[in-house]
Design an enzyme around this catalytic site. Structure first.
Site, PDB file in Angstrom:
ATOM      1  N   ASP A  38       8.612  -0.424   5.527  1.00 29.51           N
ATOM      2  CA  ASP A  38       7.758  -1.131   6.038  1.00 29.51           C
ATOM      3  C   ASP A  38       7.717  -2.303   6.979  1.00 29.51           C
ATOM      4  OD1 ASP A  38       5.059  -2.469   3.413  1.00 29.51           O
ATOM      5  OD2 ASP A  38       5.478  -3.871   5.337  1.00 29.51           O
ATOM      6  N   ASN A  91       1.140   6.035   4.872  1.00 22.40           N
ATOM      7  CA  ASN A  91       0.239   5.024   4.524  1.00 22.40           C
ATOM      8  C   ASN A  91      -0.118   3.102   5.415  1.00 22.40           C
ATOM      9  OD1 ASN A  91      -1.052   3.328   1.745  1.00 22.40           O
ATOM     10  ND2 ASN A  91       0.882   2.173   1.704  1.00 22.40           N
ATOM     11  N   TYR A 157     -11.810   0.482  12.249  1.00 22.70           N
ATOM     12  CA  TYR A 157     -11.282   1.017  10.705  1.00 22.70           C
ATOM     13  C   TYR A 157     -11.775   2.638  10.733  1.00 22.70           C
ATOM     14  CZ  TYR A 157      -8.922   0.577   6.327  1.00 22.70           C
ATOM     15  OH  TYR A 157      -7.979   0.710   4.891  1.00 22.70           O
ATOM     16  N   LYS A 161      -9.980   5.667  10.345  1.00 26.92           N
ATOM     17  CA  LYS A 161      -9.861   6.991   9.157  1.00 26.92           C
ATOM     18  C   LYS A 161     -10.485   8.548   8.875  1.00 26.92           C
ATOM     19  CE  LYS A 161      -7.758   3.418   6.984  1.00 26.92           C
ATOM     20  NZ  LYS A 161      -5.424   4.282   6.429  1.00 26.92           N
ATOM     21  N   ILE A 190      -9.863  -0.494  -4.027  1.00 25.63           N
ATOM     22  CA  ILE A 190      -8.914  -0.706  -4.655  1.00 25.63           C
ATOM     23  C   ILE A 190      -7.595  -2.301  -4.483  1.00 25.63           C
ATOM     24  CG2 ILE A 190      -6.073   0.618  -4.872  1.00 25.63           C
ATOM     25  CD1 ILE A 190      -8.356   2.371  -5.556  1.00 25.63           C
ATOM     26  N   THR A 192      -5.847  -3.892  -4.158  1.00 23.86           N
ATOM     27  CA  THR A 192      -4.358  -4.283  -3.378  1.00 23.86           C
ATOM     28  C   THR A 192      -4.166  -5.585  -1.903  1.00 23.86           C
ATOM     29  OG1 THR A 192      -5.651  -3.243  -1.556  1.00 23.86           O
ATOM     30  CG2 THR A 192      -4.516  -2.240  -2.602  1.00 23.86           C
TER      31      THR A 192
END
Length: 251
Positions: A38, A91, A157, A161, A190, A192
């Site tokens: 990360d 990810n 974005y 994707k 989701i 997150t």
């Protein structure tokens, strides 16, 4: 279901929180040796420590996936330190500003594309080379429902994707005969930290009302699919894009 990760080395980027952390935890619980990567070194260290405290085997490394040299060094370090690379989950990603396409700031476009699309390409470039050299491996790239549909004011974005899905398909064809399987996953709404940062979305109950299941998904629900795709249970699945969206895109 036995996923067969014992003895496997796994690399997860963007693993300091959210979906990446959930994937790392499940991989660790299933017996993989997990490299938690990360840009936030402290967050990566905390997730790795949690996995180890639960009886797993994990290590943390800091990386900025927008920098090709850092990604190359990361993969080289994983292979040299742990003896190979068998599983990878690309990810890492960021959110962008919300503007119409004609008003989207160029600097913000470049920043998002550099992380969300270029970063996945850099990771794939070096992961595939390492896996092909050792006889194979499995990669999952984190796309989004915006890999197949559009969202007004999210041009960068959405483009990134969609691009991830295209990269996944091309690379899967190229390296199928060398034993490298590559798939993409498209999470919907989701729960997150990234979603929480998107105040415009997080506070918009209309989006949740459009969810056929009437709720947001959990990182663990995405992790379950990711780990299945990484496993030999999915040995004939490659080049595909799998949604985890509670039927949102089925409208």
């Amino acid at each position: 279901m036995e996923l067969g990760f014992a003895g496997k080395v796994a690399l997860v980027t963007g693993a300091g929180s959210g979906i990446g952390a959930a994937v790392s935890r499940q991989l660790g619980a299933e017996g993989a040796r997990v490299v938690v990567a990360d840009i936030n070194a402290d967050a990566a260290r905390a997730v790795a420590a949690e996995i180890c405290s639960s009886g797993g085997n994990a290590f943390s490394l800091a990386v900025d996936v927008a920098r090709a040299a850092e990604v190359e060094k990361l993969v080289e370090s994983v292979v040299q330190t742990h003896g190979g690379l068998h599983l990878a989950v690309n990810n890492a990603g960021i959110d962008g500003v919300r503007r119409g396409t004609a008003d989207y700031p160029v600097d913000d476009w470049d920043k998002l594309i550099s992380v969300n699309l270029n970063g996945v390409f850099y990771c794939m470039k070096y992961e595939i080379a390492a896996m092909a050299a050792q006889g194979g491996g499995s990669i999952v790239n984190m796309s989004s429902i915006l890999g197949s549909v559009g969202l007004p004011t999210a041009s960068a974005y959405t483009a990134a994707k969609h691009g991830i899905v295209g990269l996944t398909k091309v690379a899967a064809i190229e390296y199928a005969k060398r034993g490298v399987r590559i798939n993409a996953v498209g999470p919907g709404l989701i729960e997150t930290p990234l979603l929480s940062e998107q105040s415009e979305l997080a506070s918009n109950r209309r989006l949740e009302a459009l969810q056929p299941m009437g709720r947001r998904g959990t990182p663990q629900e995405v992790a379950a699919l990711v780990c299945f795709l990484l496993s030999e249970q999915a040995s004939f699945i490659s080049g595909s894009y799998h949604l985890v969206d509670g039927a949102y895109t089925a409208h």
